[in-house]
Write a protein that holds these residues in place. Sequence first.
Motif: not given
Length: 182
Positions: A160-173
Motif C-alpha cells: 500500500l504505497p502512498c496514494a494507493a487505492v483499495v476499493t471494497v464492495r460491502l454488504w451487511d454480512d
Amino acid sequence: MSGARTVHLLRHGATVRPGCLLGHGDVPATKAGIADCVRAAAALSFDHVVSSDLRRAAACAAAIGSAVRHDARWRELDFGDWDGRAPAELDAAALAAFWDDPDTCPPPGGECWSGLVARVDAALAELADATLVVTHGGAIRAALAGACGFDARQVWAFDLPCAAVVTVRLWDDAAQIVRLSA
C-alpha cells in the motif's frame, strides 16, 4: 444485492518524513504527495469524502473535495514511543515481535492491532455508499481485516504505497475486494 455499498480507501500522499513509523504524529504530506492523491481520486466515483484528522490525510482530502468529514477513527495505528522514528533506530527484537504479532506485542505506549481494527471497523460500518476515505496504510489494512476477515499477517502482504487505492464492495454480512491499485 440490497444494502451494498462501495467504499474507496485512499492512502495519504508521501510525507515529509518518509521511512519513519508515523502513527498519531501529525506529519504533513508533501505537495507532490497531495497531487498524487488528487490524481488517484480523479479516477474514482464517489459522493462523500471522509478523512483521518491528521494533516497528512486531511490535506489530501481537502485538495480532493470541499465537504470533507474528519473522523479520528481513521487515524493510523498509535505507535506510542516509536512514533516518528525509523525502524533502524528501534530494538530489532521488539520490532520483529510487533510485526509477528502486533496484537500481543504492540509498540511501547502504543495501540494493539485489535484496537485499530475495532475502531476502523466501527467507522467503516457507518459509511454511506460511494464514499472515499483518505486514511493511512495501517487503517486500510485494519479495514480489510475487519471487512474481509484477514488476519494481521495476511494484511501485511498488501503493498500500500502512498496514494494507493483499495476499493471494497460491502454488504451487511460480507465484503468483496473489487480493485486494488497503486
